[in-house]
Design a protein around this motif. Structure first.
Motif, PDB file in Angstrom:
ATOM      1  N   VAL A   3      10.373  -1.359  13.229  1.00 16.17           N
ATOM      2  CA  VAL A   3       9.464  -1.066  12.119  1.00 16.17           C
ATOM      3  C   VAL A   3      10.033   0.105  11.315  1.00 16.17           C
ATOM      4  CG1 VAL A   3       7.384  -1.923  13.265  1.00 16.17           C
ATOM      5  CG2 VAL A   3       8.046   0.467  13.543  1.00 16.17           C
ATOM      6  N   LEU A   4       9.586   0.235  10.077  1.00 20.57           N
ATOM      7  CA  LEU A   4      10.001   1.373   9.268  1.00 20.57           C
ATOM      8  C   LEU A   4       9.498   2.668   9.898  1.00 20.57           C
ATOM      9  CD1 LEU A   4       9.339   0.282   5.555  1.00 20.57           C
ATOM     10  CD2 LEU A   4      11.564   0.716   6.623  1.00 20.57           C
ATOM     11  N   PRO A   5      10.312   3.710   9.866  1.00 26.93           N
ATOM     12  CA  PRO A   5       9.818   5.003  10.359  1.00 26.93           C
ATOM     13  C   PRO A   5       8.793   5.556   9.388  1.00 26.93           C
ATOM     14  CG  PRO A   5      11.987   5.249   9.383  1.00 26.93           C
ATOM     15  CD  PRO A   5      11.677   3.773   9.379  1.00 26.93           C
ATOM     16  N   GLY A   6       8.013   6.529   9.842  1.00 28.36           N
ATOM     17  CA  GLY A   6       6.948   7.060   9.000  1.00 28.36           C
ATOM     18  C   GLY A   6       6.903   8.575   8.958  1.00 28.36           C
ATOM     19  N   ILE A   7       6.117   9.083   8.021  1.00 27.80           N
ATOM     20  CA  ILE A   7       5.890  10.527   7.937  1.00 27.80           C
ATOM     21  C   ILE A   7       5.050  10.967   9.131  1.00 27.80           C
ATOM     22  CG2 ILE A   7       4.751  12.351   6.599  1.00 27.80           C
ATOM     23  CD1 ILE A   7       5.603  10.892   4.062  1.00 27.80           C
ATOM     24  N   SER A  61       7.816   4.499   5.670  1.00 25.94           N
ATOM     25  CA  SER A  61       6.422   4.159   5.446  1.00 25.94           C
ATOM     26  C   SER A  61       5.626   5.456   5.615  1.00 25.94           C
ATOM     27  CB  SER A  61       5.984   3.120   6.482  1.00 25.94           C
ATOM     28  OG  SER A  61       4.609   2.863   6.374  1.00 25.94           O
ATOM     29  N   PHE A  62       4.361   5.442   5.266  1.00 25.80           N
ATOM     30  CA  PHE A  62       3.536   6.611   5.576  1.00 25.80           C
ATOM     31  C   PHE A  62       3.344   6.728   7.085  1.00 25.80           C
ATOM     32  CE2 PHE A  62       2.345   6.442   1.104  1.00 25.80           C
ATOM     33  CZ  PHE A  62       2.343   7.792   0.786  1.00 25.80           C
ATOM     34  N   PHE A  85       0.832  -1.210   0.000  1.00 24.85           N
ATOM     35  CA  PHE A  85       0.000   0.000   0.000  1.00 24.85           C
ATOM     36  C   PHE A  85       0.864   1.256   0.000  1.00 24.85           C
ATOM     37  CE2 PHE A  85      -3.547  -2.547   2.230  1.00 24.85           C
ATOM     38  CZ  PHE A  85      -4.096  -2.919   1.017  1.00 24.85           C
ATOM     39  N   ASP A  86       1.937   1.256   0.792  1.00 27.04           N
ATOM     40  CA  ASP A  86       2.853   2.404   0.842  1.00 27.04           C
ATOM     41  C   ASP A  86       3.407   2.701  -0.547  1.00 27.04           C
ATOM     42  OD1 ASP A  86       2.712   3.050   3.552  1.00 27.04           O
ATOM     43  OD2 ASP A  86       4.458   1.854   4.106  1.00 27.04           O
ATOM     44  N   LEU A 109      -5.233   0.708  12.736  1.00 24.60           N
ATOM     45  CA  LEU A 109      -4.445   1.723  13.449  1.00 24.60           C
ATOM     46  C   LEU A 109      -3.827   2.710  12.458  1.00 24.60           C
ATOM     47  CD1 LEU A 109      -3.243   2.891  16.040  1.00 24.60           C
ATOM     48  CD2 LEU A 109      -1.397   1.201  15.861  1.00 24.60           C
ATOM     49  N   ASP A 110      -3.263   2.208  11.371  1.00 20.15           N
ATOM     50  CA  ASP A 110      -2.684   3.095  10.358  1.00 20.15           C
ATOM     51  C   ASP A 110      -3.737   4.045   9.794  1.00 20.15           C
ATOM     52  OD1 ASP A 110      -0.199   1.982  10.730  1.00 20.15           O
ATOM     53  OD2 ASP A 110      -0.026   1.151   8.708  1.00 20.15           O
TER      54      ASP A 110
END
Length: 193
Positions: free
Chosen positions: A135-139, A109-110, A10-11, A171-172
């Motif tokens: 986990v991947l960092p996000g905006i 990630s977003f 999705f990202d 959650l996202d």
């Protein structure tokens, strides 16, 4: 399934789509940044990603060349270092748009804990201890919708840990929707004093 495969799918899909449709606005913002202040168009800084591995993060430059390299939360006079256009692109989060490239590359990630620099070494260390760097960092992420720059290092790390343990589509989605409202309200952009 979501955490291992669908989240990245999705990202990537959304980042490529947004990059294409926002290409003209990205070019316009880049030109405005370049024409209104001295310095490069992009602010490029080493940040820490998944498993605390460093990567280069891209943002539109919003600060002057004379700004000290410290965490935003450590400034007591940050407005003195922000360019006139920089103030607008920060408040509207338009300075974050080049991070679409970070998402496409797989650095980010977003949604996830914000990628931190050496200036936030304490939070980086806390994340390593509590597993939030897995986990991947996000905006945007849980810390950003719960106080952003007004949170203590410990609170940021706690929210980041909570997110890393509970990664779900629901959650996202909640974080994305809440982020939109926070960006529209332009809240918690700078630390309250």
């Amino acid at each position: 399934m979501y955490r291992r495969f669908l989240k990245r799918f999705f990202d990537l899909l959304l980042a490529i789509f947004l990059f294409i449709i926002l290409l003209l606005p990205l070019i316009i913002i880049a030109l405005i940044v370049k024409l209104t202040s001295k310095g490069p168009i992009l602010f490029i800084q080493e940040r820490y990603g998944r498993n605390s591995r460093p990567f280069k993060l891209y943002k539109f430059r919003s600060m002057t060349d004379s700004a000290p390299q410290i965490a935003n939360s450590k400034f007591t006079d940050i407005q003195n270092y922000i360019t006139p256009v920089g103030m607008f692109i920060r408040k509207t989060s338009l300075d974050e748009l080049p991070q679409l490239w970070n998402i496409i590359k797989g650095d980010m990630s977003f949604i996830g804990p914000r990628p931190l620099a050496n200036t936030d070494a304490r939070v980086v260390a806390l994340r390593q201890q509590n597993g939030a760097d897995q986990v991947l960092p996000g905006i945007s992420g849980l810390a950003q919708i719960n106080g952003r720059n007004n949170l203590s290092d410990e609170k940021k790390a706690i929210y980041d840990e909570k997110y890393a343990k509970e990664v779900t589509f629901a959650l996202d989605l909640r974080i994305i929707i809440t982020t939109i409202f926070i960006v529209l309200k332009m809240s918690d952009v700078f630390k309250d004093y």
